[in-house]
Write an enzyme that holds these catalytic residues in place. Structure first.
Site, short mmCIF file in Angstrom:
data_model
loop_
_atom_site.label_atom_id
_atom_site.label_comp_id
_atom_site.label_asym_id
_atom_site.label_seq_id
_atom_site.Cartn_x
_atom_site.Cartn_y
_atom_site.Cartn_z
N GLU A 86 -2.53 7.85 -13.13
CA GLU A 86 -1.37 7.47 -12.31
C GLU A 86 -1.28 5.96 -12.13
OE1 GLU A 86 -1.70 9.63 -8.64
OE2 GLU A 86 -1.68 11.57 -9.67
N HIS A 124 -9.92 2.32 -13.85
CA HIS A 124 -10.71 2.72 -12.69
C HIS A 124 -11.52 3.96 -13.02
CE1 HIS A 124 -6.82 4.79 -12.36
NE2 HIS A 124 -7.48 5.79 -11.84
#
Ligand code: AMP
Length: 124
Positions: free
Chosen positions: A105, A110
């Site tokens: 998203e 990350h």
């Protein structure tokens, strides 16, 4: 392949201090903070401070110093949170959603660090 980084993504804004975050650990090259929608009692997002879109971008283009710092930070968080298997912790899972198939998203590299409950099988 050239990676196009969108500097308006939410993690870029966190890194610039434009929106707040619940910091768990910060180093020269890495920031770790609690996920705003935790999926487990421990749900930490670990991000490099550099502008990398996803895991393969980071793995290919980040410096050795950035990669070492990122990896060592994950180890330090595991130790601090007491979640290492065999050390009294119950273990954990690392997830790096990348691109469309990975249902990423936020387009800033990350890793999700999840722990604190049985996490089930890897894919349902
Ligand atoms: P991904 O699907 O791997 O891109 O996951 C992005 C994650 O970022 C989700 O788990 C969100 O809950 C989390 N997230 C989005 N905005 C914020 C924010 N402002 N602070 C902390 N976590 C966030």
């Amino acid at each position: 392949m050239a990676y196009a980084y969108d500097d308006q993504n939410i993690f870029a804004k966190i890194l610039r201090g434009e929106i707040p975050n619940d910091t768990v650990m910060e180093t020269e090259h890495t920031l770790a903070f609690n996920d705003i929608g935790p999926k487990a009692p421990v749900h930490v997002l670990v991000i490099p401070k550099g502008q990398y879109v996803n895991y393969d971008h980071f793995a290919l283009d980040a410096s050795d110093a950035e990669i070492a710092d990122f990896t060592r930070t994950i180890g330090a968080i595991c130790r601090e949170a007491g979640i290492q298997p065999g050390e009294g912790g119950g273990g954990y899972r690392l997830i790096a959603n990348s691109g469309e198939a990975g249902v990423q998203e936020v387009p800033h590299m990350h890793v999700h660090l999840l722990a604190g409950r049985p996490l089930g099988r890897m894919l349902q």
